[in-house]
Design a protein around this motif. Structure first.
Motif, mmCIF file in Angstrom:
data_model
loop_
_atom_site.group_PDB
_atom_site.id
_atom_site.type_symbol
_atom_site.label_atom_id
_atom_site.label_comp_id
_atom_site.label_asym_id
_atom_site.label_seq_id
_atom_site.Cartn_x
_atom_site.Cartn_y
_atom_site.Cartn_z
ATOM 1 N N HIS A 223 -64.717 -50.200 67.570
ATOM 2 C CA HIS A 223 -63.942 -49.543 68.620
ATOM 3 C C HIS A 223 -64.218 -48.046 68.685
ATOM 4 O O HIS A 223 -64.605 -47.418 67.695
ATOM 5 N N LEU A 224 -63.971 -47.516 69.859
ATOM 6 C CA LEU A 224 -63.919 -46.078 70.080
ATOM 7 C C LEU A 224 -62.445 -45.707 70.064
ATOM 8 O O LEU A 224 -61.643 -46.290 70.810
ATOM 9 N N VAL A 225 -62.059 -44.765 69.205
ATOM 10 C CA VAL A 225 -60.648 -44.420 69.039
ATOM 11 C C VAL A 225 -60.453 -42.927 69.307
ATOM 12 O O VAL A 225 -61.147 -42.089 68.739
ATOM 13 N N LEU A 226 -59.493 -42.625 70.176
ATOM 14 C CA LEU A 226 -59.134 -41.248 70.509
ATOM 15 C C LEU A 226 -57.640 -41.063 70.280
ATOM 16 O O LEU A 226 -56.881 -42.036 70.237
ATOM 17 N N ARG A 227 -57.232 -39.821 70.115
ATOM 18 C CA ARG A 227 -55.802 -39.545 69.984
ATOM 19 C C ARG A 227 -55.162 -39.649 71.359
ATOM 20 O O ARG A 227 -55.598 -38.990 72.298
ATOM 21 N N ARG A 228 -54.140 -40.480 71.461
ATOM 22 C CA ARG A 228 -53.479 -40.678 72.745
ATOM 23 C C ARG A 228 -52.890 -39.351 73.222
ATOM 24 O O ARG A 228 -52.203 -38.644 72.474
ATOM 25 N N GLY A 229 -53.168 -39.011 74.461
ATOM 26 C CA GLY A 229 -52.655 -37.766 75.013
ATOM 27 C C GLY A 229 -53.499 -36.552 74.717
ATOM 28 O O GLY A 229 -53.157 -35.444 75.136
ATOM 29 N N ALA A 230 -54.610 -36.729 73.993
ATOM 30 C CA ALA A 230 -55.471 -35.585 73.674
ATOM 31 C C ALA A 230 -56.130 -35.059 74.941
ATOM 32 O O ALA A 230 -56.488 -35.820 75.838
ATOM 33 N N LEU A 231 -56.285 -33.736 75.000
ATOM 34 C CA LEU A 231 -57.017 -33.101 76.087
ATOM 35 C C LEU A 231 -58.441 -32.881 75.590
ATOM 36 O O LEU A 231 -58.702 -31.943 74.838
ATOM 37 N N LEU A 232 -59.354 -33.779 75.961
ATOM 38 C CA LEU A 232 -60.715 -33.712 75.442
ATOM 39 C C LEU A 232 -61.407 -32.449 75.930
ATOM 40 O O LEU A 232 -61.338 -32.104 77.113
ATOM 41 N N SER A 233 -62.087 -31.777 75.023
ATOM 42 C CA SER A 233 -62.919 -30.649 75.435
ATOM 43 C C SER A 233 -64.132 -31.197 76.183
ATOM 44 O O SER A 233 -64.492 -32.377 76.036
ATOM 45 N N PRO A 234 -64.792 -30.372 77.003
ATOM 46 C CA PRO A 234 -66.021 -30.839 77.659
ATOM 47 C C PRO A 234 -67.059 -31.346 76.662
ATOM 48 O O PRO A 234 -67.779 -32.307 76.946
ATOM 49 N N ALA A 235 -67.128 -30.714 75.483
ATOM 50 C CA ALA A 235 -68.086 -31.162 74.466
ATOM 51 C C ALA A 235 -67.746 -32.567 73.982
ATOM 52 O O ALA A 235 -68.619 -33.441 73.874
ATOM 53 N N THR A 236 -66.467 -32.799 73.684
ATOM 54 C CA THR A 236 -66.050 -34.125 73.230
ATOM 55 C C THR A 236 -66.229 -35.156 74.335
ATOM 56 O O THR A 236 -66.700 -36.272 74.090
ATOM 57 N N ALA A 237 -65.883 -34.786 75.555
ATOM 58 C CA ALA A 237 -66.022 -35.716 76.681
ATOM 59 C C ALA A 237 -67.479 -36.114 76.880
ATOM 60 O O ALA A 237 -67.781 -37.273 77.203
ATOM 61 N N ALA A 238 -68.399 -35.156 76.668
ATOM 62 C CA ALA A 238 -69.825 -35.460 76.831
ATOM 63 C C ALA A 238 -70.281 -36.482 75.796
ATOM 64 O O ALA A 238 -71.018 -37.425 76.112
ATOM 65 N N LEU A 239 -69.849 -36.315 74.547
ATOM 66 C CA LEU A 239 -70.243 -37.264 73.501
ATOM 67 C C LEU A 239 -69.599 -38.621 73.730
ATOM 68 O O LEU A 239 -70.245 -39.670 73.562
ATOM 69 N N VAL A 240 -68.348 -38.646 74.126
ATOM 70 C CA VAL A 240 -67.652 -39.914 74.376
ATOM 71 C C VAL A 240 -68.349 -40.687 75.494
ATOM 72 O O VAL A 240 -68.522 -41.915 75.411
ATOM 73 N N ALA A 241 -68.785 -39.984 76.528
ATOM 74 C CA ALA A 241 -69.492 -40.654 77.629
ATOM 75 C C ALA A 241 -70.776 -41.305 77.126
ATOM 76 O O ALA A 241 -71.101 -42.440 77.505
ATOM 77 N N CYS A 242 -71.503 -40.614 76.257
ATOM 78 C CA CYS A 242 -72.750 -41.178 75.708
ATOM 79 C C CYS A 242 -72.463 -42.350 74.782
ATOM 80 O O CYS A 242 -73.222 -43.329 74.747
ATOM 81 N N LEU A 243 -71.374 -42.284 74.025
ATOM 82 C CA LEU A 243 -70.992 -43.414 73.169
ATOM 83 C C LEU A 243 -70.690 -44.653 74.000
ATOM 84 O O LEU A 243 -71.092 -45.763 73.644
ATOM 85 N N ARG A 244 -69.996 -44.469 75.095
ATOM 86 C CA ARG A 244 -69.666 -45.616 75.949
ATOM 87 C C ARG A 244 -70.923 -46.252 76.528
ATOM 88 O O ARG A 244 -71.033 -47.475 76.603
ATOM 89 N N VAL A 245 -71.879 -45.424 76.954
ATOM 90 C CA VAL A 245 -73.113 -45.963 77.510
ATOM 91 C C VAL A 245 -73.886 -46.744 76.452
ATOM 92 O O VAL A 245 -74.341 -47.880 76.682
ATOM 93 N N ARG A 246 -74.043 -46.155 75.270
ATOM 94 C CA ARG A 246 -74.767 -46.841 74.189
ATOM 95 C C ARG A 246 -74.035 -48.085 73.716
ATOM 96 O O ARG A 246 -74.658 -49.097 73.370
ATOM 97 N N GLY A 247 -72.708 -48.048 73.717
ATOM 98 C CA GLY A 247 -71.938 -49.223 73.342
ATOM 99 C C GLY A 247 -72.138 -50.360 74.323
ATOM 100 O O GLY A 247 -72.293 -51.519 73.930
ATOM 101 N N THR A 248 -72.174 -50.034 75.603
ATOM 102 C CA THR A 248 -72.417 -51.048 76.644
ATOM 103 C C THR A 248 -73.800 -51.661 76.472
ATOM 104 O O THR A 248 -73.981 -52.878 76.597
ATOM 105 N N GLN A 249 -74.787 -50.838 76.163
ATOM 106 C CA GLN A 249 -76.158 -51.339 75.976
ATOM 107 C C GLN A 249 -76.271 -52.249 74.758
ATOM 108 O O GLN A 249 -77.134 -53.137 74.721
ATOM 109 N N ALA A 250 -75.400 -52.042 73.768
ATOM 110 C CA ALA A 250 -75.478 -52.828 72.532
ATOM 111 C C ALA A 250 -74.750 -54.163 72.632
ATOM 112 O O ALA A 250 -74.858 -54.997 71.729
ATOM 113 N N ARG A 251 -74.021 -54.391 73.720
ATOM 114 C CA ARG A 251 -73.248 -55.636 73.830
ATOM 115 C C ARG A 251 -74.144 -56.821 74.157
ATOM 116 O O ARG A 251 -75.159 -56.677 74.811
#
Length: 419
Positions: free
Chosen positions: A391-419
């Motif tokens: 799983h990808l786990v984030l703190r509920r209600g967290a305000l993601l920084s642009p840096a964190t949001a960029a990495l999370v977006a790449c994790l989601r793409v790579r996770g989708t490719q690995a399914r």
């Protein structure tokens, strides 16, 4: 990608940003007033001191936060970003003050306001956090580049101002009270918001900078996570990613405290993540592995009964994957194998599989290189198909920084490719 630090040695905001924390309280008042003089009145300060505090804050952030117009002060785009973080910091410090106020004999909003104002000192917050982690004044002082006497005096001044002791001085070191641990949890989250300000402000000129701290367990740090980091850093060269390895319980605690921005792992149970945002990333197949020339390697099928008494490298007894393994044997009416070694460390798995007849119950993805190269083989033990959901786990209600949001977006793409 930086080396794996411990949870007590994670990146924080730059020193100059930490020192500007009192200025954020002034900035919040300015943002909510029509003029500097109105903000000064609300803060019981002179207009000159408020103006000076604002200038110092803008110098630290390298950009204007307000514009002075005939109709009063107006927030710039950068100012709106800083205000969003400043409000979240104030929420954390106010919550910490509310908890501390319960231990004070004097009730009332004045005491609460005074406690909140006293917590707007970044160096003092850092000192308390370090003392809880390190338990000695000398170690905390060294970590913060302070003298031991300076750290001792700073702690005494803070405790005096709060009207509360934060630590018991014992022969074993500084032992925090329960209220101190609560204070530290809020302080860590406030300092994490400060750390994200750099990334927030970089976004105003179209850039993505800043540090992202990602916590990973073994199934999460093979292929998907490293490739997502490669993708993110390739698109945003000024990004810095710090990875932290540990048990998932430790990583989730770090996520809650703000030490960690995102966790890729296998939460123990849904009940342990009710306060977190959890989303499936990819499925990880679990198989039985052995060295290529193992005596069982040439079999077409291996009954489970034949491997019960083999030497095994197994996940920790409390892990979800270990429960899957044990339950599969129990369902067949068999005693689960005893673990010779409990480990999910890739280096341990590689070395032991290469040099012994030990079997391992592990991720096929995790040892993909060894499988593809023929160093390790998958044994056809007639276990049912077993897999764990990473799983990808984030703190509920967290305000993601642009840096964190960029990495999370790449994790989601790579996770989708690995399914």
């Amino acid at each position: 990608m930086s080396p794996h630090p411990s949870l007590g040695d994670l990146p924080g905001p730059a020193d100059e940003v930490v020192r500007c924390l009192p200025g954020l309280a002034v900035f919040r008042a300015v943002a909510r007033a029509r003029t500097l003089s109105e903000a000064a009145a609300a803060l019981y300060k002179s207009t000159a001191s408020v103006s000076r505090a604002m200038s110092e804050l803008e110098a630290v952030f390298g950009t204007a936060l307000v514009e002075r117009t005939r109709r009063g002060t107006v927030l710039t785009p950068a100012g709106r970003l800083v205000l969003a973080r400043a409000d979240r910091i104030d929420e954390e410090l106010s919550a910490a003050a509310t908890n501390l106020a319960r231990y004070r004999p004097e009730p009332g909003s004045e005491v609460l306001d005074a406690l909140t104002r006293r917590l707007y000192d970044g160096r003092h917050l850092q000192l308390v956090v370090r003392l809880v982690n390190l338990r000695t004044v000398s170690a905390a002082a060294a970590a913060l580049a302070m003298t031991q006497s300076g750290a001792s005096m700073a702690l005494s001044r803070l405790e005096s101002a709060l009207g509360l002791r934060l630590f018991r001085r014992t022969a074993a070191g500084m032992v925090p009270f329960d209220r101190t641990n609560v204070l530290v949890a809020h302080a860590k989250r406030a300092l994490a918001e400060l750390r994200h300000l750099t990334s927030d402000l970089a976004s105003t000129d179209g850039g993505t900078r800043g540090t992202v701290v990602i916590g990973t367990v073994p199934p999460g740090r093979t292929h998907v996570m490293p490739m997502a980091v490669v993708d993110a850093v390739g698109r945003h060269p000024e990004l810095c990613v710090t990875t932290v390895e540990g048990h998932v319980e430790q990583l989730l605690a770090g996520l809650r405290d703000g030490d960690i921005d995102v966790v890729v792992g296998v939460p123990p149970t849904p009940s342990t993540t009710v306060d977190l945002a959890v989303e499936p990333l990819f499925e990880d197949d679990l198989v039985v592995l052995a060295r290529a020339r193992h005596r069982l390697a040439d079999r077409d099928r291996i009954p489970m009964e034949e491997v019960v008494d083999e030497a095994w490298i197994l996940p920790r007894a409390v892990s979800p994957s270990r429960r899957l393994f044990d339950d599969a044997f129990v369902a067949r009416g068999l005693r689960p194998p005893r673990a010779t070694v409990e480990s999910a460390d890739l280096a341990v798995l590689r070395q032991m599989l290469a040099t012994s007849d030990t079997l391992a119950f592990a991720s096929a993805r995790q040892l993909r290189f060894e499988l593809d190269s023929g160093l390790v083989t998958r044994l056809p033990v007639d276990l049912p198909a077993l897999a764990r959901q990473v799983h990808l786990v984030l703190r509920r209600g967290a305000l993601l920084s642009p840096a964190t949001a960029a990495l999370v977006a790449c994790l989601r793409v790579r996770g989708t490719q690995a399914r």
